[in-house]
Design a protein around this motif. Structure first.
Motif, mmCIF file in Angstrom:
data_model
loop_
_atom_site.group_PDB
_atom_site.id
_atom_site.type_symbol
_atom_site.label_atom_id
_atom_site.label_comp_id
_atom_site.label_asym_id
_atom_site.label_seq_id
_atom_site.Cartn_x
_atom_site.Cartn_y
_atom_site.Cartn_z
ATOM 1 N N GLY A 90 0.792 -1.544 0.160
ATOM 2 C CA GLY A 90 0.003 -0.092 0.001
ATOM 3 C C GLY A 90 1.016 1.343 -0.005
ATOM 4 N N LEU A 93 2.832 1.508 -3.286
ATOM 5 C CA LEU A 93 2.008 2.006 -4.389
ATOM 6 C C LEU A 93 1.574 3.295 -4.373
ATOM 7 N N ALA A 94 1.326 3.916 -3.082
ATOM 8 C CA ALA A 94 1.112 5.363 -2.953
ATOM 9 C C ALA A 94 2.254 6.274 -3.340
ATOM 10 N N SER A 97 2.663 5.996 -7.234
ATOM 11 C CA SER A 97 1.665 6.736 -7.982
ATOM 12 C C SER A 97 1.751 8.238 -7.977
ATOM 13 N N THR A 124 -2.091 6.481 0.697
ATOM 14 C CA THR A 124 -1.638 5.616 1.428
ATOM 15 C C THR A 124 -2.729 4.632 2.147
ATOM 16 N N PHE A 127 -5.135 2.992 -0.473
ATOM 17 C CA PHE A 127 -4.634 1.823 -0.966
ATOM 18 C C PHE A 127 -4.437 0.595 -0.044
ATOM 19 N N ASN A 128 -4.044 0.794 1.163
ATOM 20 C CA ASN A 128 -3.910 -0.146 2.135
ATOM 21 C C ASN A 128 -5.042 -0.750 2.723
ATOM 22 N N ILE A 131 -6.322 -2.973 -0.142
ATOM 23 C CA ILE A 131 -5.536 -4.192 -0.192
ATOM 24 C C ILE A 131 -5.827 -5.201 0.796
#
Length: 192
Positions: A90, A93-94, A97, A124, A127-128, A131
């Motif tokens: 997470g 990926l944040a 991006s 964050t 996304f976390n 996920i």
């Protein structure tokens, strides 16, 4: 030669201790319910910001050890490992991006750009949470005890805990830790 080798691993050592420390002070985890504040997520975001993605596997290792030491999870358990890996994806990926969309400039000279930091914490946490929801749903559906996940409670609790954990750690780091690292270890602190 020995001193250069030690300096090369400083980011990994610092990451390991920051993540373990945040697990220690955070207290117990509640996998299908969520925590009010989840500091390890903010710690991983901080370490990925400071040292880049070269500390990704160290963050996973620190999380795995912390789950074993502080939360009494088996070290070589597949479910714990999947949760640990997904917990590190997470923040990575944040940040990736934000870099892709050119929003990763957190310092303007010596001033902190707070709106980028707040956006990073929100992204964050989002996304976390997503996920963690999909991973936990998969784990719950494959388990023998078939634990039911209340999606709205799960998403609300995880999003709130992840967001508060990120904001607390990132703001504390931006105002206290980063200036200390820039002063004591100027070669390992990022310039962007």
């Amino acid at each position: 030669m020995m001193k250069n080798d030690l300096l090369e691993f400083q980011p990994q050592i610092i990451t390991f201790f920051i993540v373990v420390f945040c697990y220690l002070i955070n207290g117990p985890s509640y996998p299908f319910i969520g925590n009010l504040i989840w500091l390890p997520l903010g710690a991983m975001s901080l370490c990925f910001l400071l040292f880049g993605f070269r500390v990704f596997f160290v963050a996973i290792l620190a999380s795995q050890f912390s789950e074993f030491w502080f939360h009494s999870q088996p070290f070589f358990d597949q479910v714990t490992l999947i949760r640990t890996i997904s917990g590190a994806i997470g923040p990575a990926l944040a940040i990736a991006s934000m870099r892709f969309f050119k929003l990763s400039n957190f310092f303007d000279g010596e001033k902190l750009v707070f709106h980028h930091l707040i956006f990073l914490a929100i992204l964050t946490a989002l996304f976390n949470t997503l996920i963690a929801f999909f991973v936990s749903s998969y784990i719950a559906s494959n388990g023998q005890d078939l634990e039911i996940i209340n999606a709205t409670d799960f998403l609300r609790n995880y999003l709130m805990g992840d967001l508060l954990g990120c904001l607390i750690v990132l703001f504390f780091a931006a105002l206290v830790i980063v200036p200390l690292i820039k002063y004591f270890f100027p070669k390992i602190a990022p310039s962007e």
